[in-house]
Design a protein around this motif. Sequence first.
Motif, PDB file in Angstrom:
ATOM      1  N   UNK A   1      39.983  47.537  10.461  1.00 19.86           N
ATOM      2  CA  UNK A   1      41.192  46.777  10.783  1.00 19.86           C
ATOM      3  C   UNK A   1      40.876  45.389  11.331  1.00 19.86           C
ATOM      4  N   UNK A   2      41.754  44.459  11.010  1.00 23.32           N
ATOM      5  CA  UNK A   2      41.699  43.104  11.551  1.00 23.32           C
ATOM      6  C   UNK A   2      42.322  43.154  12.940  1.00 23.32           C
TER       7      UNK A   2
ATOM      8  N   UNK B   1      40.284  65.677  20.240  1.00 25.89           N
ATOM      9  CA  UNK B   1      40.037  65.783  21.679  1.00 25.89           C
ATOM     10  C   UNK B   1      40.596  64.582  22.423  1.00 25.89           C
ATOM     11  N   UNK B   2      40.746  63.447  21.720  1.00 22.81           N
ATOM     12  CA  UNK B   2      41.254  62.221  22.325  1.00 22.81           C
ATOM     13  C   UNK B   2      42.261  61.580  21.376  1.00 22.81           C
ATOM     14  N   UNK B   3      43.401  61.138  21.915  1.00 22.49           N
ATOM     15  CA  UNK B   3      44.446  60.531  21.104  1.00 22.49           C
ATOM     16  C   UNK B   3      44.860  59.201  21.725  1.00 22.49           C
ATOM     17  N   UNK B   4      44.879  58.159  20.904  1.00 26.62           N
ATOM     18  CA  UNK B   4      45.342  56.839  21.339  1.00 26.62           C
ATOM     19  C   UNK B   4      46.607  56.498  20.578  1.00 26.62           C
ATOM     20  N   UNK B   5      47.635  56.043  21.281  1.00 30.90           N
ATOM     21  CA  UNK B   5      48.928  55.786  20.653  1.00 30.90           C
ATOM     22  C   UNK B   5      49.676  54.703  21.430  1.00 30.90           C
ATOM     23  N   UNK B   6      50.631  54.002  20.801  1.00 31.14           N
ATOM     24  CA  UNK B   6      51.385  52.968  21.519  1.00 31.14           C
ATOM     25  C   UNK B   6      52.300  53.551  22.601  1.00 31.14           C
ATOM     26  N   UNK B   7      52.726  52.696  23.497  1.00 30.03           N
ATOM     27  CA  UNK B   7      53.599  53.127  24.582  1.00 30.03           C
ATOM     28  C   UNK B   7      54.959  53.600  24.067  1.00 30.03           C
ATOM     29  N   UNK B   8      55.310  53.236  22.844  1.00 33.59           N
ATOM     30  CA  UNK B   8      56.603  53.607  22.275  1.00 33.59           C
ATOM     31  C   UNK B   8      56.630  55.033  21.723  1.00 33.59           C
TER      32      UNK B   8
ATOM     33  N   UNK C   1      47.481  55.149  26.124  1.00 31.45           N
ATOM     34  CA  UNK C   1      48.617  54.377  25.621  1.00 31.45           C
ATOM     35  C   UNK C   1      48.226  52.905  25.515  1.00 31.45           C
ATOM     36  N   UNK C   2      48.732  52.233  24.463  1.00 25.26           N
ATOM     37  CA  UNK C   2      48.430  50.814  24.261  1.00 25.26           C
ATOM     38  C   UNK C   2      49.720  50.043  24.003  1.00 25.26           C
ATOM     39  N   UNK C   3      49.581  48.734  23.899  1.00 26.95           N
ATOM     40  CA  UNK C   3      50.685  47.903  23.448  1.00 26.95           C
ATOM     41  C   UNK C   3      51.026  48.267  22.001  1.00 26.95           C
ATOM     42  N   UNK C   4      52.225  47.909  21.559  1.00 25.76           N
ATOM     43  CA  UNK C   4      52.666  48.239  20.204  1.00 25.76           C
ATOM     44  C   UNK C   4      51.910  47.385  19.187  1.00 25.76           C
ATOM     45  N   UNK C   5      51.398  48.027  18.160  1.00 24.49           N
ATOM     46  CA  UNK C   5      50.636  47.345  17.116  1.00 24.49           C
ATOM     47  C   UNK C   5      49.336  48.065  16.833  1.00 24.49           C
ATOM     48  N   UNK C   6      49.082  48.329  15.556  1.00 29.09           N
ATOM     49  CA  UNK C   6      47.872  49.078  15.201  1.00 29.09           C
ATOM     50  C   UNK C   6      46.578  48.410  15.656  1.00 29.09           C
ATOM     51  N   UNK C   7      46.470  47.061  15.695  1.00 26.30           N
ATOM     52  CA  UNK C   7      45.213  46.473  16.197  1.00 26.30           C
ATOM     53  C   UNK C   7      44.886  46.905  17.625  1.00 26.30           C
ATOM     54  N   UNK C   8      45.914  47.045  18.462  1.00 21.73           N
ATOM     55  CA  UNK C   8      45.677  47.476  19.843  1.00 21.73           C
ATOM     56  C   UNK C   8      45.217  48.938  19.887  1.00 21.73           C
ATOM     57  N   UNK C   9      45.830  49.759  19.048  1.00 19.09           N
ATOM     58  CA  UNK C   9      45.470  51.178  19.016  1.00 19.09           C
ATOM     59  C   UNK C   9      44.043  51.355  18.514  1.00 19.09           C
ATOM     60  N   UNK C  10      43.703  50.668  17.436  1.00 21.83           N
ATOM     61  CA  UNK C  10      42.359  50.794  16.862  1.00 21.83           C
ATOM     62  C   UNK C  10      41.296  50.299  17.841  1.00 21.83           C
ATOM     63  N   UNK C  11      41.567  49.182  18.495  1.00 27.75           N
ATOM     64  CA  UNK C  11      40.592  48.631  19.444  1.00 27.75           C
ATOM     65  C   UNK C  11      40.351  49.591  20.603  1.00 27.75           C
TER      66      UNK C  11
ATOM     67  N   UNK D   1      38.423  52.694  19.396  1.00 27.70           N
ATOM     68  CA  UNK D   1      37.002  52.363  19.179  1.00 27.70           C
ATOM     69  C   UNK D   1      36.265  52.269  20.503  1.00 27.70           C
ATOM     70  N   UNK D   2      36.926  51.685  21.499  1.00 27.77           N
ATOM     71  CA  UNK D   2      36.296  51.590  22.820  1.00 27.77           C
ATOM     72  C   UNK D   2      36.065  52.979  23.403  1.00 27.77           C
ATOM     73  N   UNK D   3      37.038  53.863  23.267  1.00 28.16           N
ATOM     74  CA  UNK D   3      36.905  55.228  23.771  1.00 28.16           C
ATOM     75  C   UNK D   3      35.760  55.960  23.068  1.00 28.16           C
TER      76      UNK D   3
END
Length: 322
Positions: free
Chosen positions: A121-122, A279-286, A302-312, A315-317
């Motif tokens: 992802x970009x 075992x781990x799930x990342x998803x937007x606050x919405x 939870x992240x800000x809305x937008x797939x770039x935030x979720x992917x980043x 990946x960090x996790x």
Amino acid sequence: MEQSGVVFGTSGARGLADNMSDMVCFAYTMGYLQHLATLGEFSPHTMVAVAGDLRPSTPRIMGACIAAIKYMGGKPVFCGFVPSPTLCHYAFSLRIPSLMVTGSHIPADRNGIKFNRAQGEFLKDDELAMRDQNIELPEEMFNVNGKLIKPVAFPPVTNIIPSFIARYRDFFGADALSGLCLGVYQHSAVGRDVLTDIVEALGGEAIPLGRSKNFVAVDTEAVRPEDVSLANQWAAQGKFDAILTTDGDSDRPLLADRHGNWLRGDILGILAARFLQAASVTTPISSNTALEKSEFARHTQRTRIGSPFVVAEAAWRKRAAR
């Protein structure tokens, strides 16, 4: 970029189709490729895959992007009108850049361009670096209205669909949906035929529903009253085990049960994560808080809305867990 009214949003650059002139889209593509060049992901003769959705403005914008790829010395690979995930599956497997001309679920008078790195992802850092690029437009290629003077020659279509369908069949098995009858709400989704083919490849019966010649802005999170009504009408026939559809570029699913009750994308995400035993799930606050209440994942973020935030964040996790 700011003057054009075409700006980066939650995923890719978007704006009114009229504001996305050939010159603007050409400039965006130049900035994109120049940024990739600094990362070692683009140089002369590099293949760049291009696809688009079914909006009226998409072919013209694709042409401007293809013209820019050629101008930069790249080799455009025209993948036709296919889902965003199909394009990514093809491009990531070859580790080449790709871009998708789509406005996703927004109205037909708007459009956008989703850019991808060669292997993923970009992200927002990429967007910032792309915006900092200094480009020199070949102004002689455009008229005073920003339209390309010469018509763009599209390369022959590279059929990338068979391998994408095989991905699902190989993972789930050819009899995963055996004995099930699924209604496929096609509307104007670019993956409407691919979705039917996937259901059949998994052994199910697929019945096309609601195919539209005009673009329909279906949102998989904020479901339209019209789509609620349609699902109820189709479910009343009593022959469907489920009804499924996607948004415009077919990267977000929407599924209704046999009673016609739509399950939004965030609920489907929970079901998919449970199936995969994540075992781990990342998803937007919405997203629905049923994720935390279900307690199947050891970690949720939870992240800000937008797939770039979720992917980043995901990946960090992943790196932190090593």
